[in-house]
Write a protein that holds these residues in place. Structure first.
Motif, mmCIF file in Angstrom:
data_model
loop_
_atom_site.group_PDB
_atom_site.id
_atom_site.type_symbol
_atom_site.label_atom_id
_atom_site.label_comp_id
_atom_site.label_asym_id
_atom_site.label_seq_id
_atom_site.Cartn_x
_atom_site.Cartn_y
_atom_site.Cartn_z
ATOM 1 N N SER A 369 22.568 -20.109 0.328
ATOM 2 C CA SER A 369 23.973 -19.852 -0.016
ATOM 3 C C SER A 369 24.450 -18.647 0.777
ATOM 4 O O SER A 369 23.673 -17.716 1.030
ATOM 5 N N GLU A 373 30.521 -12.594 -2.098
ATOM 6 C CA GLU A 373 30.982 -12.663 -3.497
ATOM 7 C C GLU A 373 29.949 -13.259 -4.439
ATOM 8 O O GLU A 373 30.127 -13.214 -5.649
ATOM 9 N N LEU A 374 28.866 -13.801 -3.902
ATOM 10 C CA LEU A 374 27.955 -14.563 -4.775
ATOM 11 C C LEU A 374 26.958 -13.664 -5.498
ATOM 12 O O LEU A 374 26.417 -12.720 -4.911
ATOM 13 N N THR A 386 31.273 -14.345 -7.892
ATOM 14 C CA THR A 386 31.148 -15.762 -8.264
ATOM 15 C C THR A 386 29.675 -16.071 -8.481
ATOM 16 O O THR A 386 28.833 -15.665 -7.678
ATOM 17 N N TYR A 387 29.404 -16.756 -9.566
ATOM 18 C CA TYR A 387 28.017 -17.184 -9.751
ATOM 19 C C TYR A 387 27.691 -18.272 -8.728
ATOM 20 O O TYR A 387 28.496 -19.173 -8.494
ATOM 21 N N ASP A 388 26.501 -18.163 -8.149
ATOM 22 C CA ASP A 388 26.081 -19.130 -7.121
ATOM 23 C C ASP A 388 25.767 -20.472 -7.787
ATOM 24 O O ASP A 388 24.739 -20.630 -8.434
ATOM 25 N N ALA A 389 26.653 -21.426 -7.605
ATOM 26 C CA ALA A 389 26.449 -22.765 -8.204
ATOM 27 C C ALA A 389 25.836 -23.731 -7.191
ATOM 28 O O ALA A 389 25.159 -24.696 -7.551
ATOM 29 N N ASN A 390 26.096 -23.470 -5.912
ATOM 30 C CA ASN A 390 25.685 -24.457 -4.900
ATOM 31 C C ASN A 390 24.173 -24.545 -4.709
ATOM 32 O O ASN A 390 23.628 -25.634 -4.536
ATOM 33 N N SER A 435 25.559 -23.405 2.473
ATOM 34 C CA SER A 435 26.903 -23.655 1.949
ATOM 35 C C SER A 435 27.721 -22.390 2.087
ATOM 36 O O SER A 435 27.201 -21.287 1.947
ATOM 37 N N GLY A 436 28.985 -22.604 2.403
ATOM 38 C CA GLY A 436 29.916 -21.486 2.617
ATOM 39 C C GLY A 436 29.872 -21.024 4.059
ATOM 40 O O GLY A 436 28.934 -21.324 4.819
ATOM 41 N N GLY A 484 31.892 -24.288 1.232
ATOM 42 C CA GLY A 484 31.507 -23.424 0.118
ATOM 43 C C GLY A 484 31.930 -23.964 -1.231
ATOM 44 O O GLY A 484 31.219 -23.802 -2.233
ATOM 45 N N ASN A 485 33.091 -24.593 -1.277
ATOM 46 C CA ASN A 485 33.553 -25.115 -2.561
ATOM 47 C C ASN A 485 32.545 -26.095 -3.134
ATOM 48 O O ASN A 485 32.158 -27.060 -2.457
#
Ligand code: AMP
Ligand code: MG
Length: 589
Positions: A369, A373-374, A386-390, A435-436, A484-485
């Motif tokens: 990731s 911001e993660l 932002t919590y890392d969801a990916n 991602s991102g 990233g989304n």
């Protein structure tokens, strides 16, 4: 050194066959020598020739030599004929020695057979005969039967049997991907999804090695070589029911009454004797048909009266009998290289006696990731984080697809951090998903770094949700730079990542199976891009879609149990209109 024999009665065509096999197998790049058994004198041994005169005069050995070849003739004298193993030790190393004759030796052989010669088959008695090459009409055998002139198939069979032919594709020997592997001609237009899929398919190849493992532990693995049945299934004719076996020839229509023999044929415990014509024997499901039995009458259809079994006639010949090899013959292709083994395949492997299989090593998929911001979930985090969801999402997709997930963690938006992670990833994974940072903004370091290395191609694909896919190669390892989304990352992984990873892992290109369902929604869809909506099936069988199409709405991924795929063209959808619904299960999740 591998050996394989060719046997056959006189005039069976065995010398012609061996001649064609030598030519064909040599043409495939293998070195071949032969051993030929002769009864007394042979061709270099003609009376009147110099060598013959040397020999007759009493030479112990005569070495005949010219510029192109030499032959050593050794007098065995009073000693017995040298065994085959001893003769083979005199041959210089080659890939394969074809042996003509020596039918009593234990090595595997193919029997050449011509119906006209009227002789019986050696294969009928001799289990070292593993195949027959005949000119038709001959045989009802457990072993594979080839056309005598089908030299290609016979050669392949022999090469497979001795282990010289393993697989159709040598993926791990394939060269690593080049930096410019994903380069596309620069176009101004967005590329349609189908075109992007075609382009991707053409650019990738398997990147994994192979190993041999137990078939029982091979669920979900990708076969690295074709599997040929080692044994026929069933290996011999047997009964499909519990009943009574007899020779069909003597039965007529009307009431039958056959004397019943003592004893029975049970599965694993065959009836030892021959069943005389006109008599019957008790037989259970799965028991071998005793000699003399070709037909079985169901036990429910008979009456036992004293020592006889009685039933009404007009039973079909071979009724309730399973033929040897009716499921699959020995030597027949059971499974193809590239197949992902499912439980049915595991059953087939066992049934045909294959306890080990060659599979591709598991594809290692690195997941990284990116973004300042993660943060990891579980920590207290200020609103700008932002919590890392990916990463957990991608790691779990990878696991679900049977690959080895390699967690590469999280890189901040700095080139040095990213470079370190990619270096580590290229060492420890066969493919990397990031991602991102894949667009062309100030903080889009994945694209910037790969671009500087001359290893990036930004694929502008007409898909929603999705942004450009950054396709790259880092130290020979392919990288998929996902948006990233989370919703876009998810959809792009299902649509592009899944088929590509399947090929990288040694399997085939995958297309998800979709179903047409009536829409439970309405929508005006713009022309020029394909759209994927998070969807699920209503209790009455319609496809409903998630209320918001926002690409950050992670809850929609969880709410859905599939995707609705809307074609590239413009479309106005009314409730009840047909739409293509692809369940998550069609994506293997
Ligand atoms: P980017 O492609 O880096 O510009 O990111 C696009 C959006 O996706 C931003 O709102 C990011 O915060 C968000 N995003 C990027 N990576 C992740 C991630 N691993 N988990 C959740 N959101 C992410
Ligand atoms: Mg970012």
């Amino acid at each position: 050194m591998k050996v394989f024999g060719i046997v056959g009665w006189k005039n069976s065509g065995k010398t012609g066959l061996i001649e064609r096999l030598i030519a064909e197998i040599s043409a495939r790049g293998f070195t071949v020598s032969t051993v030929k058994h002769a009864h007394h004198s042979f061709d270099v041994d003609r009376p009147g020739k110099d060598s013959h005169r040397h020999r007759i005069a009493g030479a112990k050995e005569v070495l005949l030599a010219s510029r192109s070849r030499w032959a050593l003739m050794h007098e065995s004298g009073e000693q017995s004929e040298p065994p085959l193993a001893e003769l083979l030790s005199k041959i210089a190393p080659v890939d394969l020695v074809l042996i003509e004759g020596y039918k009593r030796d234990a090595h595997a052989k193919i029997e050449a057979y011509r119906v006209e010669t009227g002789t019986g088959l050696i294969a009928a008695q001799d289990t070292s005969v593993v195949a027959v090459a005949g000119n038709g009409g001959a045989v009802d055998l457990v072993v594979p039967v080839f056309d005598l002139n089908d030299t290609t198939s016979i050669s392949e069979f022999i090469l497979r049997h001795v282990g010289l032919l393993e697989t159709t594709q040598p993926p791990s020997d394939a060269p690593p991907l080049q930096n410019d592997c994903f380069a596309l001609p620069q176009g101004v237009n967005w590329m349609p999804v189908d075109e992007a899929l075609d382009a991707l398919r053409r650019r990738i190849q398997p990147v994994v090695g192979r190993k041999t493992i137990l078939a029982s532990g091979a669920l979900g693995r990708v076969l690295a070589s074709d599997v040929v049945a080692k044994r026929a299934n069933p290996p011999a004719a047997n009964s499909a029911v519990d009943g009574y076996g007899f020779a069909h020839g003597v039965t007529t229509d009307g009431r039958q009454s056959l004397p019943l023999l003592k004893g029975r044929a049970a599965p694993g415990a065959p009836f030892a004797d021959t069943v005389p014509v006109g008599q019957a024997v008790r037989i259970l499901t799965g028991a071998l048909l005793p000699t003399g039995v070709d037909t079985v009458v169901l036990q429910e259809d008979v009456k036992i009266v004293g020592e006889t079994v009685q039933f009404d006639g007009l039973i079909k010949p071979k009724a309730n009998a399973r033929n040897a090899g009716e499921d699959i013959h020995a030597g027949q292709m059971a499974l193809n290289s590239g197949q992902v083994l499912h439980p049915g395949d595991i059953a087939l492997l066992s049934a045909v006696g294959c306890d080990q299989v060659s599979v591709f090593t598991r594809l290692r998929v690195g997941v990284l990731s990116t973004g300042d911001e993660l943060v990891e979930p579980g920590r207290q985090a200020p609103a700008e984080k932002t919590y890392d969801a990916n990463r957990p999402m991608l790691l779990s997709l990878v696991e679900k697809w049977g690959y080895d997930p390699v967690d590469l963690g999280h890189a901040t938006d700095s080139r040095a951090a990213l470079q370190d992670k990619l270096d580590y990833g290229a060492e420890n994974a066969d493919v990397i998903l990031t991602s991102g940072g894949a667009s062309v903004g100030d903080e889009d370091h994945v694209s910037a770094l790969l671009k500087d290395a001359g290893a990036l191609s930004s694929w502008r694909i007409a898909i929603k949700p999705g942004r450009p896919l950054a396709m790259g190669v880092w130290n020979g390892v392919p990288i998929f730079g996902l948006p990233g989304n989370p919703v876009a990352a998810f959809v792009c992984t299902l649509i592009f990542g899944r088929p590509a990873m399947s090929v990288l892992a040694g399997g085939g290109w995958l297309k998800p199976q979709g179903f047409t369902l009536p829409a439970a929604f309405e929508k005006d869809k713009k022309a020029g891009r394909r759209e994927y909506l998070r969807a699920r099936v209503t209790p009455d069988g319609r496809a409903e879609v998630f209320a918001s199409e926002g690409s950050g709405r992670v809850s929609g991924l969880s709410w859905a149990d599939g995707l609705v795929e809307l074609e590239d063209a413009e479309r106005r959808i009314q409730p009840g209109d047909p739409v293509r619904y692809i369940p998550y299960s069609s994506f293997g999740i």
